[in-house]
Write a protein that holds these residues in place. Structure first.
Motif, mmCIF file in Angstrom:
data_model
loop_
_atom_site.group_PDB
_atom_site.id
_atom_site.type_symbol
_atom_site.label_atom_id
_atom_site.label_comp_id
_atom_site.label_asym_id
_atom_site.label_seq_id
_atom_site.Cartn_x
_atom_site.Cartn_y
_atom_site.Cartn_z
ATOM 1 N N GLU A 124 0.820 -1.203 0.000
ATOM 2 C CA GLU A 124 0.000 0.000 0.000
ATOM 3 C C GLU A 124 0.858 1.259 0.000
ATOM 4 N N ALA A 125 1.994 1.166 0.729
ATOM 5 C CA ALA A 125 2.892 2.325 0.802
ATOM 6 C C ALA A 125 3.506 2.621 -0.556
ATOM 7 N N THR A 126 3.828 1.552 -1.301
ATOM 8 C CA THR A 126 4.457 1.765 -2.608
ATOM 9 C C THR A 126 3.476 2.361 -3.608
ATOM 10 N N LYS A 127 2.183 2.206 -3.325
ATOM 11 C CA LYS A 127 1.188 2.761 -4.232
ATOM 12 C C LYS A 127 1.063 4.277 -4.091
ATOM 13 N N ARG A 128 1.496 4.808 -2.935
ATOM 14 C CA ARG A 128 1.418 6.259 -2.746
ATOM 15 C C ARG A 128 2.434 6.950 -3.637
ATOM 16 N N THR A 129 2.057 8.069 -4.167
ATOM 17 C CA THR A 129 2.958 8.810 -5.043
ATOM 18 C C THR A 129 3.940 9.618 -4.220
ATOM 19 N N ALA A 130 5.017 10.044 -4.877
ATOM 20 C CA ALA A 130 6.047 10.819 -4.191
ATOM 21 C C ALA A 130 5.491 12.137 -3.669
ATOM 22 N N ILE A 131 4.592 12.757 -4.421
ATOM 23 C CA ILE A 131 4.037 14.047 -3.994
ATOM 24 C C ILE A 131 3.147 13.872 -2.753
ATOM 25 N N GLU A 132 2.471 12.715 -2.642
ATOM 26 C CA GLU A 132 1.656 12.434 -1.465
ATOM 27 C C GLU A 132 2.539 12.256 -0.231
ATOM 28 N N ILE A 133 3.641 11.574 -0.410
ATOM 29 C CA ILE A 133 4.588 11.390 0.698
ATOM 30 C C ILE A 133 5.173 12.734 1.111
ATOM 31 N N LEU A 134 5.476 13.575 0.133
ATOM 32 C CA LEU A 134 6.029 14.900 0.425
ATOM 33 C C LEU A 134 5.037 15.727 1.248
ATOM 34 N N ARG A 135 3.751 15.658 0.905
ATOM 35 C CA ARG A 135 2.745 16.405 1.661
ATOM 36 C C ARG A 135 2.660 15.951 3.112
ATOM 37 N N GLU A 136 2.906 14.662 3.325
ATOM 38 C CA GLU A 136 2.864 14.123 4.689
ATOM 39 C C GLU A 136 4.101 14.537 5.491
ATOM 40 N N GLN A 137 5.270 14.476 4.844
ATOM 41 C CA GLN A 137 6.522 14.731 5.550
ATOM 42 C C GLN A 137 6.913 16.207 5.573
ATOM 43 N N GLY A 138 6.445 16.962 4.619
ATOM 44 C CA GLY A 138 6.799 18.382 4.538
ATOM 45 C C GLY A 138 8.014 18.635 3.674
ATOM 46 N N ALA A 139 9.033 17.780 3.799
ATOM 47 C CA ALA A 139 10.253 17.955 2.999
ATOM 48 C C ALA A 139 10.913 16.597 2.776
ATOM 49 N N ILE A 140 11.560 16.436 1.611
ATOM 50 C CA ILE A 140 12.299 15.213 1.271
ATOM 51 C C ILE A 140 13.716 15.622 0.897
ATOM 52 N N TYR A 141 14.712 14.929 1.476
ATOM 53 C CA TYR A 141 16.120 15.276 1.277
ATOM 54 C C TYR A 141 16.820 14.215 0.429
ATOM 55 N N GLU A 142 17.523 14.666 -0.579
ATOM 56 C CA GLU A 142 18.187 13.753 -1.511
ATOM 57 C C GLU A 142 19.192 12.854 -0.793
ATOM 58 N N SER A 143 19.860 13.370 0.242
ATOM 59 C CA SER A 143 20.879 12.602 0.957
ATOM 60 C C SER A 143 20.293 11.395 1.693
ATOM 61 N N GLU A 144 18.989 11.391 1.897
ATOM 62 C CA GLU A 144 18.344 10.294 2.626
ATOM 63 C C GLU A 144 17.694 9.287 1.693
ATOM 64 N N LEU A 145 17.829 9.482 0.393
ATOM 65 C CA LEU A 145 17.198 8.596 -0.583
ATOM 66 C C LEU A 145 18.236 7.780 -1.347
#
Length: 232
Positions: A124-145
């Motif tokens: 189910e988590a993989t079905k979420r889009t990156a933009i949806e995850i971003l809205r939940e977390q607020g920010a996504i950092y390249e160093s953590e991916l």
């Protein structure tokens, strides 16, 4: 050292204890030992007498037999009890083994169910889009991916409305609503002390604050006594 065990009733034990005390023995075991050794010595000397008769020999044999019989019966009783205990131990081991097998089967079922549940959650988590995850977390950092194509990832986020900031060390994707709230908060912080500033921010906001501070994209303006962001 050999050990001889004798079972007595409470009355017999009290009588033996009284006799031992009268004879001057502190320990009952010493008194019993003295009786046995004394009797054995008397029997031995009696047997060695040259004047022993067949009748006396018969009495001697009977006396010896009478002395041995109590110990023989006790040994037989002890053997029987050992056999009973052995049987009980075997029954307990059998029950314990069955219980352990049942427990293993139960744990295996639970583990399988947990794995299926996690797999389902992961799916189910993989079905979420990156933009949806971003809205939940607020920010996504390249160093953590760990991305095969980070350029395509951040370009897609930016095309979907995310703010992408490029620093010297990495790219940061920020949700627009999160960024607006963040900007509003830092302008209301009137201290240059970063530790003090942390009290006014959430954990995600303070993490972004530190990242931008390290890249000199945010600074404290002494004139207006507030933090300013060098990012639109």
């Amino acid at each position: 050292m050999k050990i001889i065990s004798i079972k007595l009733t409470d009355e017999e034990y009290k009588e033996l204890e009284e006799r031992a005390r009268k004879e001057g023995y502190v320990l009952i075991s010493d008194f019993i030992k003295a009786i046995i050794l004394s009797s054995s010595s008397n029997i031995y000397h009696y047997a060695q007498s040259s004047e022993i008769t067949p009748q006396q020999l018969s009495k001697l044999e009977k006396k010896i037999q009478d002395m041995i019989n109590p110990f023989t019966s006790q040994i037989e009783e002890l053997k029987q009890r050992i056999a009973e205990l052995t049987e009980r131990v075997e029954l307990l081991e059998d029950k314990l083994n069955k219980k352990m097998e049942s427990s293993k089967e139960s744990d295996s079922k639970k583990s399988k169910k947990s794995f299926e549940s996690k797999a389902s959650s992961k799916s189910e988590a993989t079905k979420r889009t990156a933009i949806e995850i971003l809205r939940e977390q607020g920010a996504i950092y390249e160093s953590e991916l760990k991305l095969n194509n980070p350029d395509a990832f951040f370009d897609k986020l930016e095309s979907q409305g995310a703010i992408v900031i490029t620093t010297d060390s990495e790219r940061i994707a920020i949700d627009r609503n999160f960024m607006e709230e963040f900007k509003k908060k830092i302008t209301e912080i009137h201290t240059s002390d970063e530790t003090e500033a942390q009290k006014y921010l959430t954990r995600q906001e303070y993490k972004l604050f530190q990242k931008l501070r390290q890249s000199s994209l945010i600074y404290f303006d002494a004139d207006i006594k507030a933090w300013k962001l060098l990012v639109n």
